[in-house]
Design an enzyme around this catalytic site. Structure first.
Site, mmCIF file in Angstrom:
data_model
loop_
_atom_site.group_PDB
_atom_site.id
_atom_site.type_symbol
_atom_site.label_atom_id
_atom_site.label_comp_id
_atom_site.label_asym_id
_atom_site.label_seq_id
_atom_site.Cartn_x
_atom_site.Cartn_y
_atom_site.Cartn_z
ATOM 1 C CE1 TYR A 240 75.941 33.669 85.546
ATOM 2 C CE2 TYR A 240 76.861 31.595 84.770
ATOM 3 C CZ TYR A 240 76.299 32.356 85.775
ATOM 4 O OH TYR A 240 76.097 31.809 87.015
ATOM 5 C CB CYS A 241 79.411 38.591 83.837
ATOM 6 S SG CYS A 241 79.203 39.522 82.299
ATOM 7 N N GLY A 242 76.963 39.573 84.589
ATOM 8 C CA GLY A 242 75.706 40.278 84.765
ATOM 9 C C GLY A 242 75.085 40.694 83.444
ATOM 10 C CB SER A 267 74.909 37.655 81.551
ATOM 11 O OG SER A 267 76.074 37.269 80.838
ATOM 12 C CD1 TRP A 268 72.140 37.582 88.325
ATOM 13 C CD2 TRP A 268 72.120 35.424 87.757
ATOM 14 N NE1 TRP A 268 71.492 36.892 89.327
ATOM 15 C CE2 TRP A 268 71.469 35.562 89.002
ATOM 16 C CE3 TRP A 268 72.244 34.140 87.193
ATOM 17 C CZ2 TRP A 268 70.935 34.487 89.685
ATOM 18 C CZ3 TRP A 268 71.706 33.070 87.880
ATOM 19 C CH2 TRP A 268 71.060 33.242 89.107
#
Length: 296
Positions: A240-242, A267-268
């Site tokens: 995951y990321c943003g 994600s985040w």
């Protein structure tokens, strides 16, 4: 890295040689990735112009991330309007090497949507130009007719796994969950209680996958990088990321070495908005002591 080694990545020399039978797709990032004017004028002749925001992401909801998956039917209809069908050979590229993760996001969405032959151009447009590939300032002419309604690969969805929010804690605790954001975002800040990372997630900044020449690192180096983060093996690996863009590059790199990596697309940007979900801060990645996923 050559295009002959994987169906997911193609080098500029191979792409130039196959130009006559390839559909090129230029992918614009969802946000500015590099300052300054565009270093290259023009695009690959005939390339379809797309963007992450308008073509490879859906409309955000109250519970989604800021770049959720679009509807499969919308992705197919958009490409069909350009005369592209599920069996065409697609090569995706970005204008700058810093934007390669946007091409990876497009690759993830298109293969998930059932397109059978989708590859990312290693090094993007700069590599194409270095190899002597032509560019043009002309806008591509609209297709004379849409692509025929051929069948899509719905059964396998390109081998892409989309992770739901409920999958994330288990993968973080019992498998390996990779956080592809920069260290500052992963670590969080003391004055923001909703900054940091998913508990037990391992820091895995996607920029580290790039070599100094702007190409992806060769498979042997990618494998070592994944092994160092305990992300190779039969256990579940997620990323995951943003908003599911930079982490898509981890999914692509995993595919190049034969490792499936599931993508938590929301994600985040979705996780951090839910106050019921736990957040961890700090520089040291934490792991469940009850499982060892090292590979021999």
């Amino acid at each position: 890295m050559t295009g002959a080694g994987s169906p997911h990545l193609v080098d500029a020399r191979t792409a130039c040689a196959r130009r006559a039978r390839t559909v090129f797709v230029e992918v614009a990032p969802w946000r500015v990735m590099a300052q300054g004017p565009d270093p290259i004028r023009g695009s690959v002749p005939g390339a379809i112009r797309t963007s992450v925001r308008s073509d490879f992401a859906g409309r955000p909801t109250a519970t989604s991330g800021h770049l959720p998956l679009p509807e499969r039917t919308a992705v197919r209809a958009a490409l069909r309007a350009h005369g592209v069908g599920p069996g065409d050979d697609l090569v995706l590229y970005t204008r700058r090497v810093e934007e390669l993760s946007s091409a990876a996001r497009a690759w993830f969405v298109l293969t998930w949507a059932g397109f059978r032959s989708v590859a990312v151009l290693d090094g993007g447009l700069p590599a194409w130009v270095r190899e002597g590939g032509p560019t043009t300032l002309a806008t591509p002419a609209p297709p004379g007719h849409p692509a025929p309604p051929l069948s899509y690969d719905d059964e396998r969805a390109g081998g892409r796994r989309v992770l739901a929010r409920a999958d994330v804690p288990e993968i973080a605790a019992l498998g390996t969950l990779l956080d592809s954001r920069p260290a500052a975002a992963y670590n969080g800040t003391p004055d923001d209680p909703r900054s940091g990372h998913v508990p037990h997630a391992v820091h895995a900044h996607s920029a580290e996958l790039m070599a100094p020449d702007g190409l992806l690192r060769p498979p042997v180096e990618l494998r070592k990088w994944f092994l160092a983060r305990r992300a190779v093996g039969g256990h579940e690996v997620g990323a995951y990321c943003g908003g599911g863009v930079s982490s898509a590059l981890l999914v692509l790199a995993g595919a190049l070495i034969g490792q499936q990596v599931g993508l938590y697309v929301d994600s985040w940007s979705a996780w951090s908005r839910d106050p019921s979900l736990p957040v961890e801060r700090g520089t040291a990645p934490t792991r469940s002591a009850a499982v060892d996923t090292d590979c021999a």
